[in-house]
Design an enzyme around this catalytic site. Structure first.
Site, PDB file in Angstrom:
ATOM      1  N   ASP A  22     -10.202 -22.504  11.256  1.00 14.78           N
ATOM      2  CA  ASP A  22      -8.879 -23.127  11.383  1.00 14.78           C
ATOM      3  C   ASP A  22      -7.779 -22.238  10.819  1.00 14.78           C
ATOM      4  O   ASP A  22      -6.630 -22.660  10.720  1.00 14.78           O
ATOM      5  CB  ASP A  22      -8.853 -24.508  10.735  1.00 14.78           C
ATOM      6  CG  ASP A  22      -9.173 -24.491   9.244  1.00 14.78           C
ATOM      7  OD1 ASP A  22      -9.837 -23.546   8.780  1.00 14.78           O
ATOM      8  OD2 ASP A  22      -8.777 -25.431   8.529  1.00 14.78           O
TER       9      ASP A  22
ATOM     10  N   ASP B 151     -10.927 -17.714   9.056  1.00 13.01           N
ATOM     11  CA  ASP B 151     -11.940 -18.737   9.312  1.00 13.01           C
ATOM     12  C   ASP B 151     -11.517 -19.555  10.534  1.00 13.01           C
ATOM     13  O   ASP B 151     -10.508 -19.269  11.189  1.00 13.01           O
ATOM     14  CB  ASP B 151     -12.192 -19.598   8.079  1.00 13.01           C
ATOM     15  CG  ASP B 151     -11.006 -20.455   7.674  1.00 13.01           C
ATOM     16  OD1 ASP B 151      -9.887 -20.207   8.156  1.00 13.01           O
ATOM     17  OD2 ASP B 151     -11.197 -21.380   6.860  1.00 13.01           O
TER      18      ASP B 151
ATOM     19  N   ASP C  53      -6.863 -21.105   7.986  1.00  9.03           N
ATOM     20  CA  ASP C  53      -6.111 -21.327   6.740  1.00  9.03           C
ATOM     21  C   ASP C  53      -6.589 -20.399   5.631  1.00  9.03           C
ATOM     22  O   ASP C  53      -5.967 -20.316   4.571  1.00  9.03           O
ATOM     23  CB  ASP C  53      -6.153 -22.788   6.297  1.00  9.03           C
ATOM     24  CG  ASP C  53      -7.555 -23.285   5.958  1.00  9.03           C
ATOM     25  OD1 ASP C  53      -8.546 -22.597   6.298  1.00  9.03           O
ATOM     26  OD2 ASP C  53      -7.671 -24.377   5.378  1.00  9.03           O
TER      27      ASP C  53
ATOM     28  N   SER D  65     -13.050 -26.621  10.228  1.00  8.62           N
ATOM     29  CA  SER D  65     -12.926 -25.315   9.590  1.00  8.62           C
ATOM     30  C   SER D  65     -14.029 -24.370  10.054  1.00  8.62           C
ATOM     31  O   SER D  65     -14.099 -24.034  11.231  1.00  8.62           O
ATOM     32  CB  SER D  65     -12.927 -25.480   8.071  1.00  8.62           C
ATOM     33  OG  SER D  65     -12.657 -24.259   7.423  1.00  8.62           O
TER      34      SER D  65
END
Length: 454
Positions: free
Chosen positions: A245, A243, A247, A99
């Site tokens: 990743d 961010d 999500d 992340s």
């Protein structure tokens, strides 16, 4: 390697420094353990742009295939794109990402078929136990015929699914600056936005897991400074930051001012309730703004308050049949997305709402941003329990004040509330406070901080 799994297996995922804390050998064991615990006959995997991600992901696939499981690799993807594949294919999945963590980190977010979360209470503890038992000897031999490993591109299908859920075909033209932070938003945004009446101004779309421009964590104000400046320079209608990743999404208005995730939650909740005929349950965690349950009720819905953390939100989404859920951390969950979180779908809702009327974003979100909030303030303490007890002693018995311990300690009055939660991993207490005006919020915030830090 001599791995200490207690350091890398967290409450919801696996995360640690590569190769110091974990490596491809360990990833292969995680793949074998994952299929044993889930009982899967086939799985899907994906990975982000970190230098270590392709190797770790392929090692996990080898471990799974060696136990007779067919593996579909979707390759470079956002975390919510992996959730899409898990939901659309009906397969357990594993996403390789850390992340917003720095470049030397990597991790695994695992889910069962239909994007159902795998956490400590839903399989992760068993996976850890198996891996620990195999570290010295390797996974035990099996009579199963090795499974296949094949590649499949899901980006176009993922984009089509999202655009089926939010209609942007008739919105007015908008100019939007998107900061992908060198993360997976740079991979997904061009395909999702293609053909829409949007003038896209891309920032840091080059996939680079070393994050050369800034950390891919838009909740840290330092990481949206470039976006804020560019929105003002471009005269854009809004800015969106993802961010690492992709999500989570964070929004800034036409002035470059941050739009609180609570305001985004309220806006999307109103839209989802309208789409469901003015009925439905909406989940919010206990440190989102008062405005969220108010807006939900005003639009015919039923608000449900939960603890902080995606495992609690997803569990309550499933239990209550909720249509939507939102968190202060810019995670947004949708019934029509297998109860999983997707920052991209939330971003599309904001674009549709803005483009469906003539006003500026600041005016649109003002109706959802009704109170003064402190944001999350972290304090290092010697004794979390003692400090929480001191806060309880200071407030219990005050007239008109109520206390609850759903998650940490929440203290509420007619004109203000605050919550103090202990960190699970660090000697920190996290304070969030809100009030009907800025002066009251500041007074409450400062009084509580004095007790925490006293």
């Amino acid at each position: 390697m001599a791995a200490d799994l207690s350091q890398i297996v967290k409450a919801y995922d696996v995360r640690g420094v590569v190769p110091d804390q974990w490596d491809e050998t360990l990833a292969e064991l995680f793949g074998a353990a994952f299929v044993q615990v889930t009982g899967a006959e086939a799985i899907v995997t994906g990975h982000d742009m970190r230098p270590s991600s392709p190797g770790l992901s392929r090692a996990f696939a080898r471990g799974a295939a060696a136990r007779g499981v067919d593996v579909t690799e979707i390759g470079l993807c956002s975390t919510d794109q992996l959730y899409y594949a898990s939901g659309a294919f009906g397969l357990p999945g594993a996403m390789f990402t850390a992340s917003h963590n720095p470049a030397q980190y990597n991790g695994i977010k695992m889910c069962r078929a239909g994007a159902a979360p795998v956490g400590q209470d839903t399989g992760l503890a068993e996976i850890r136990e198996l891996v620990e038992s195999w570290i010295d000897t390797g996974a035990p031999a099996t009579d199963a015929t090795p499974g296949t490993i094949s590649a499949r591109d899901t980006l176009e299908d993922y984009a089509a699914h999202l655009l089926h859920l939010v209609d942007l075909s008739s919105i007015r033209p908008l100019k939007v600056v998107v900061d992908a932070g060198n993360g997976m938003g740079g991979h997904t945004v061009p395909t999702v936005f293609a053909g829409l009446p949007l003038e896209l101004v891309p920032m840091y779309f080059e996939l680079d897991g070393t994050f050369p421009n800034h950390e891919a964590n838009p909740l840290d104000p330092a990481n949206i400074v470039d976006l804020q400046k560019r929105v003002r320079e471009e005269g854009a209608d809004l800015g969106i930051a993802f961010d690492g990743d992709a999500d989570r999404c964070f929004v800034v208005d036409e002035r470059g001012e941050p739009v609180s995730p609570s305001a985004v939650t309220a806006l999307v909740a109103a839209r989802e309730l309208a789409r469901h005929g003015g009925k439905g349950t909406v989940i919010h965690n206990l440190i989102t703004s008062w405005s969220v349950p108010e807006v939900v009720r005003e639009n015919g819905g039923t608000p449900v308050r939960t603890r902080v953390g995606h495992s609690f939100i997803k569990a309550e989404m499933a239990a209550s049949g909720a249509i939507f859920g939102g968190e202060h951390s810019a995670h947004y969950y949708f019934k029509d997305f297998w109860n999983a979180d997707t920052g991209m779908l939330a971003a599309l809702h904001v674009l549709a709402a803005l483009g469906g009327q003539e006003g500026a974003l600041s005016a649109l979100v003002a109706q959802y941003d009704r109170y003064a909030g402190s944001g999350e303030i972290n304090s290092t303490v010697d004794d979390q329990t003692a400090r929480l007890a001191a806060i309880r002693t200071a407030y219990e018995g005050r007239e008109g004040v109520t206390l609850d311990e759903l998650d940490g300690l929440t203290v509420s009055a007619a004109d203000w509330w605050f919550n103090v939660r202990p960190s699970n991993t660090e000697p920190l207490l996290r304070l969030n406070a809100e009030a009907r005006d800025e002066a009251t919020m500041a007074a409450v915030r400062d009084e509580v901080l004095a007790i925490i830090r006293g």
